[in-house]
Scaffold this motif. Structure first.
Motif, PDB file in Angstrom:
ATOM      1  N   SER A  47      -5.121  13.037  13.460  1.00 43.76           N
ATOM      2  CA  SER A  47      -5.985  11.991  12.900  1.00 43.76           C
ATOM      3  C   SER A  47      -5.327  10.617  12.948  1.00 43.76           C
ATOM      4  O   SER A  47      -4.097  10.479  12.975  1.00 43.76           O
ATOM      5  N   ARG A  86      -7.322  23.666   4.526  1.00 39.01           N
ATOM      6  CA  ARG A  86      -8.165  22.704   5.239  1.00 39.01           C
ATOM      7  C   ARG A  86      -7.312  21.535   5.703  1.00 39.01           C
ATOM      8  O   ARG A  86      -6.243  21.273   5.171  1.00 39.01           O
ATOM      9  N   HIS A  88      -7.404  17.309   6.522  1.00 41.31           N
ATOM     10  CA  HIS A  88      -8.139  16.095   6.157  1.00 41.31           C
ATOM     11  C   HIS A  88      -7.666  14.920   7.003  1.00 41.31           C
ATOM     12  O   HIS A  88      -6.559  14.930   7.543  1.00 41.31           O
ATOM     13  N   THR A  90      -8.243  11.674   5.654  1.00 42.15           N
ATOM     14  CA  THR A  90      -8.508  10.601   4.701  1.00 42.15           C
ATOM     15  C   THR A  90      -7.293   9.695   4.553  1.00 42.15           C
ATOM     16  O   THR A  90      -6.167  10.080   4.865  1.00 42.15           O
ATOM     17  N   TYR A 140     -12.995  15.498  -3.763  1.00 46.80           N
ATOM     18  CA  TYR A 140     -13.625  14.619  -2.768  1.00 46.80           C
ATOM     19  C   TYR A 140     -12.986  14.832  -1.395  1.00 46.80           C
ATOM     20  O   TYR A 140     -13.688  15.013  -0.390  1.00 46.80           O
ATOM     21  N   ALA A 141     -11.664  14.851  -1.353  1.00 47.64           N
ATOM     22  CA  ALA A 141     -10.967  15.088  -0.086  1.00 47.64           C
ATOM     23  C   ALA A 141     -11.236  16.508   0.421  1.00 47.64           C
ATOM     24  O   ALA A 141     -11.420  16.733   1.620  1.00 47.64           O
ATOM     25  N   GLU A 143     -13.887  18.418  -0.022  1.00 48.59           N
ATOM     26  CA  GLU A 143     -15.238  18.517   0.546  1.00 48.59           C
ATOM     27  C   GLU A 143     -15.330  17.882   1.926  1.00 48.59           C
ATOM     28  O   GLU A 143     -16.112  18.321   2.762  1.00 48.59           O
ATOM     29  N   ARG A 144     -14.530  16.877   2.165  1.00 50.36           N
ATOM     30  CA  ARG A 144     -14.521  16.198   3.458  1.00 50.36           C
ATOM     31  C   ARG A 144     -13.634  16.903   4.485  1.00 50.36           C
ATOM     32  O   ARG A 144     -13.717  16.624   5.679  1.00 50.36           O
ATOM     33  N   THR A 146     -11.803  19.913   6.821  1.00 48.60           N
ATOM     34  CA  THR A 146     -12.323  20.927   7.745  1.00 48.60           C
ATOM     35  C   THR A 146     -11.374  22.139   7.717  1.00 48.60           C
ATOM     36  O   THR A 146     -10.161  21.967   7.581  1.00 48.60           O
TER      37      THR A 146
END
Length: 150
Positions: A47, A86, A88, A90, A140-141, A143-144, A146
């Protein structure tokens, strides 16, 4: 680790945890098998945010490499029911480590690696806001994020 209900980890890499405690993946898997919800949220090494953070810390692609190493340490336990990993992408303002009613928050200071910054300890208290505030950030992180796949 004494947590019995929930363990949550939000980091870009968190490699120090696994280097310092080589049995941690198996311990987390055992916790999950006994009914503890374990959620681990790692920075996606591909990312833009991980790349940028590595540059800001002066380690370039070293942060992405650290995230990949952490993920490789977790791969043997990745299929454990109750343990979910997961990725992230972010902007991470804090690393968050939750153990039942305790949360450790490591604020990220621009240009400094996480290990050079303080760790704050908050405990859940009915009616108090701080614990819930940080856990909303984690959720919040989460839910975003993968699912991490091998």
């Amino acid at each position: 680790m004494k947590a019995t209900n929930q363990v949550d980890i939000l980091v870009y890499a968190g490699l120090f945890l696994f280097d310092g405690h080589p049995d941690l993946p198996e311990l987390l898997a055992e916790k999950a098998k006994s009914g503890t919800l374990v959620r681990i949220l790692l920075g996606d090494p591909d990312s833009e945010m991980v790349r940028q953070r590595g540059e800001e810390e002066g380690i370039g692609d070293g942060l992405a490499a650290r995230a990949r190493i952490t993920r490789s340490y977790l791969e043997p336990v990745a299929g454990t029911p109750g343990l979910e990993i997961r990725l992230h992408d972010t902007i991470l303002y804090n690393s968050i480590y939750r153990f039942d009613d305790d949360v450790l928050v490591n604020p990220h200071v621009l240009g400094a690696p996480a290990g050079q910054n303080p760790v704050l300890h908050f405990r859940y208290l009915p009616g108090a806001r701080t614990f819930r505030h940080y856990m909303r950030s984690f959720d919040y992180a989460w839910e975003r994020g993968t699912p991490a796949t091998s």
